[in-house]
Enzyme design. Structure first.
Site, PDB file in Angstrom:
ATOM      1  N   GLU A  68      -4.401  -9.381   0.538  1.00 56.71           N
ATOM      2  CA  GLU A  68      -5.297  -8.721   1.609  1.00 56.71           C
ATOM      3  C   GLU A  68      -6.487  -8.524   1.081  1.00 56.71           C
ATOM      4  OE1 GLU A  68      -2.691  -5.575   4.027  1.00 56.71           O
ATOM      5  OE2 GLU A  68      -4.499  -4.512   4.862  1.00 56.71           O
ATOM      6  N   GLU A  88       0.726  -1.371   0.526  1.00 54.49           N
ATOM      7  CA  GLU A  88      -0.332  -0.456   0.022  1.00 54.49           C
ATOM      8  C   GLU A  88       0.767   1.303   0.153  1.00 54.49           C
ATOM      9  OE1 GLU A  88      -2.887  -0.077   3.423  1.00 54.49           O
ATOM     10  OE2 GLU A  88      -3.729  -2.146   2.652  1.00 54.49           O
TER      11      GLU A  88
END
Length: 796
Positions: free
Chosen positions: A487, A408
């Site tokens: 995720e 991220e």
């Protein structure tokens, strides 16, 4: 042969350097000097995490995201001697990890600094050592004072293992072998071994390298020899190849390990020997149908795990890691993502032996910051070294299948400076140069096709975080690409908490976004029905059903497998640990654990989980859920039939809305009309006595082994009371000590170092650590108004 082997083994000596350190919390002038007086400092053994010993406080600079525990500066010192016979050897000290900004001195001489708290590294001590009766002093300064520097609990100190390594000046380099299996079949496997030999002498050295492959029983299965020459003060890589006939393949079901032993001769003198475990396996990712291991389609059913070990903090303990993996295996998981940093080596040793697929992750950020003092400050100077060291250290582990170069990262969003693609290409290039056998991914929570990282041409696997609503569109959005869900979920639960009605779904904002979306409960507990989630995530059933539906999704990693310290979304203080796990911080499964078990474990192993408990008040209406791998379930209350529910699809719960009556709730599972299993919950009486249940009643007398003891209270009939929350006090006698207590409650501020804990929804945990003497440890638990309990643990 045995005599020769003993001579060879004597050339390299690796000894644990964990015991007998001195520690001081706080900065001290001139503590690196050999003559500094440290006798008043605390004596301890490594690994050590000083943060876990501190008090929880909202004033701690790490904040609740960092676990609300203190950081600071700490010093470690260790005095040691070396025999005169070691003169002429090369001596190194190896650190598996120090959090963070470590600086090391030997006898007052500065060796260097490593900012990244997750990297393994070593220093050569040889030029500064003294021998015989003269004392040597290692000094380590650890600076974790700049806070916040992490989005989760990091721990502080020399929290991983330390070794002293002695070798001949001509030796196999650190992480100096690279074993690959370029061609694998049932009949044979080609094995290529690249060995880097370093010569620390000034003169060139002729060498002979004999490389032998042994099976798991120690039988030689292949060998090859080669001669070479290494120039003075330099290194050379030698490449050899052998063939293993009829290899036993490493698989999830049978994680078979071979061993390469590299024996180095300098003329007639044995210089070094170096052992490398490895596995023989083949794998491939396909754009249309996912992951194949040894030619067999396998869904990667994984969990993300942070590095803390609950009440033990960040201090590495092999048994504690093994317990976490065993719990995940019982749920049906076959894969681990090391979020978001290089793991302890012990984790990968265990996944090799236990049969897990590992996504090995390097960074949580690149050049752009997430927290004020995080790794972005060290990026320019250190990212090449840190990434290279991770790959070199971990590339022989057969359980490692995927490299992740980031999580991220902020560059994926407003890429006005156009840095995302160049960084991604640089990082992937580093990995591919060191290990071209595994794919590279990056975990992106910007699922837009415009994400610049996706267009960099750097990724072998497109890694996506969340955004389950667009998963079905991946093949058309990214034609020909390969996919993995790096995720997913971010569902929220507190163990043993049940709010009615269960079909009232809430999606919560983070604590940093005020007055948007539903607000979380004021008691800081969230229902264990699968009906609470972070606003960016999904309920467990939502994403799991999609993942199982689409074969092009090669794998998925749940956020998270086990609760972790820090990041207590959706709350701020007094919460101090996460709500994301399907298992709580103490290691007790929450109810969604059994959803995964119903889908991810073998159908020929019947399972049925019935919840909630059956201690309610008259007049309550209770939503009763089950998770099962059977076709249908019947429900009975005190023998009265409450109806039958049939599963629609592979991923679902079954539910009844039942008017509460004291007594027994019984569920009966059937498949093809036959009863496969049943489950019961019963109204209990008042707490009467304590019960202690160790996960192992026999542990090793090595100073490290652990017994995790579950604490419950029972009524007069011996039934566990699921709502009981008494305060329980502990003491232990014999060759052991209590090293941690916990109850899984995200807002508990009881020190993990305490000798007492209050049960949370009927359960607590006490962790007993073995000493180094054989004997029997007796753990005693006492609570007001309760009959005490004792349990004996053999230490052998």
């Amino acid at each position: 042969m045995l005599a020769l082997l003993l001579v060879l083994l004597a050339q390299r000596e690796t000894q644990s350097f964990d015991r007998g350190w001195r520690f001081h919390l706080g900065d001290v002038p001139r503590a690196q000097e050999p003559g500094f007086a440290d006798t008043a400092w605390r004596r301890l053994d490594l690994p050590h995490d000083w943060s876990i010993e501190g008090p929880f406080s909202e004033q701690n600079p790490a904040g609740v995201a960092g676990g609300a525990l203190p950081g600071g500066i700490g010093w470690y010192r260790k005095a040691f001697t070396l025999p005169a016979g070691d003169t002429g050897k090369v001596v190194f000290i190896e650190f598996d990890g120090i959090y963070r900004n470590s600086e090391v001195w030997i006898n007052g001489q500065y060796l260097g600094k490593r900012p990244y708290g997750y990297s393994s590294f070593r220093y050569e001590l040889t030029p500064h050592l003294r021998y015989g009766k003269q004392r040597n002093v290692i000094a380590v300064r650890v600076d974790n004072s700049q806070q916040p520097n992490s989005r989760w609990y990091s721990g502080s100190g020399i929290y991983r293992h330390v070794r002293l390594v002695k070798t001949n000046p001509v030796h196999v380099d650190q992480w100096g072998t690279y074993v690959t299996t370029p061609a694998v079949s049932a009949e044979s496997s080609q094995v290529t071994i690249r060995t880097t030999v370093r010569n620390e002498r000034q003169a060139a050295q002729p060498i002979a390298l004999r490389t032998t492959v042994y099976d798991s029983a120690g039988k030689e299965v292949a060998a090859v020899s080669a001669d070479g020459r290494v120039a003075g003060d330099s290194a050379v890589e030698m490449t050899q190849a052998v063939t293993i006939p009829n290899p036993v393949l490493w698989s999830l079901e049978r994680p078979y390990l071979y061993r390469v032993v590299s024996r180095l001769m300098c003329g007639a003198t044995a210089c070094d020997n170096y052992a490398t475990p490895f596995g023989v396996r083949s794998f491939i990712f396909k754009a249309d149908s996912g992951f194949y291991l040894n030619g067999k389609a396998v869904k990667i059913r994984g969990v993300c795990l942070h590095h803390d070990l609950g009440a033990l903090g960040a201090a590495v303990n092999t048994r504690a890691i093994e317990r976490q993996l065993q719990i995940m295996r019982a749920m049906g998981a076959n894969a681990i993502r090391t979020s978001h940093n290089p793991p302890a080596p012990e984790l990968l040793d265990l996944t090799d032996r236990m049969g897990f697929i590992v996504m090995d992750e390097a960074f949580d950020m690149w050049k752009k910051e997430k927290t004020k003092y995080d790794y972005h400050l060290d990026w320019d100077a250190w990212h090449v070294r840190d990434l290279s060291d991770m790959v070199l250290r971990d590339r022989n582990h057969p359980s490692v299948f995927i490299w992740s170069i980031g999580n991220e990262v902020m560059e994926q969003w407003a890429d006005s400076d156009k840095t995302a693609a160049p960084i991604a290409r640089e990082l992937a290039g580093i990995v591919h140069a060191l290990d071209p056998t595994r794919p590279v991914t990056q975990a992106a929570n910007n699922g837009s096709p415009a994400n610049p990282v996706f267009h960099a041409g750097a990724l072998d696997l497109l890694g996506h975080n969340y955004h389950h609503e667009v998963w079905k569109d991946f093949p058309t959005q990214y034609p020909g690409e390969k996919f993995i869900i790096t995720e997913a979920m971010s569902a929220l639960n507190s163990r043993g908490v049940y709010e009615q009605p269960s079909d009232s779904v809430a999606s919560y904002e983070t604590p940093y976004v005020k007055n948007h979306g539903p607000q979380p409960n004021k008691d800081y507990r969230l229902s264990s029905y699968d009906n609470r989630k972070a606003f960016w995530g999904s309920l467990h059933e939502e994403s799991l059903s999609l993942f199982e539906r689409y074969p092009f999704l090669s794998g998925m990693f749940i956020w998270q497998g086990i609760d972790y310290l820090g990041e207590p979304t959706p709350y701020e203080w007094p919460a101090r640990s996460s709500y994301f796990g399907v298992v709580d911080l103490a290691g007790f499964p929450k109810d969604p654990f059994y959803l995964y078990q119903s889908v991810w474990t073998r159908a020929d192993r019947p399972m049925l989980h019935l919840f909630p408990h059956w201690n309610w008040a008259a007049g309550d209406t209770v939503d009763v859920w089950v998770y099962t791998n059977a076709e249908q379930v019947e429900l009975y209350l005190n023998g009265a039939f409450q109806g039958v529910r049939r599963k629609e699809g592979k991923v679902s719960h079954l539910m009844w809305r039942v008017a509460y009556k004291r007594g027994t709730l019984r569920a009966v599972a059937r498949t093809a009309g036959l009863v496969t299993t049943s489950a019961v919950v019963t109204t209990t009486g008042k707490p009467a006595r304590i019960a202690l249940t160790p996960d192992r009643s026999r542990i090793r007398a090595n100073g490290d082994d652990l017994s995790f003891v579950t604490v419950t209270v029972r009524d007069q009939q011996g039934r566990a009371v699921p709502t009981a929350e008494p305060l329980i006090r502990f003491r232990v006698s014999g060759g052991a000590r209590i090293v941690g207590v916990d109850n899984g409650d995200q807002i508990s501020h009881t020190s993990f170092q305490a000798k007492q804990v209050r049960l949370f929804n009927g359960k607590a945990l006490v962790i007993v650590r073995a000493g180094r003497s054989q004997g029997t440890a007796t753990l005693t638990a006492e609570g007001k108004g309760l009959a005490p309990a004792t349990v004996r643990i053999a230490i052998k």
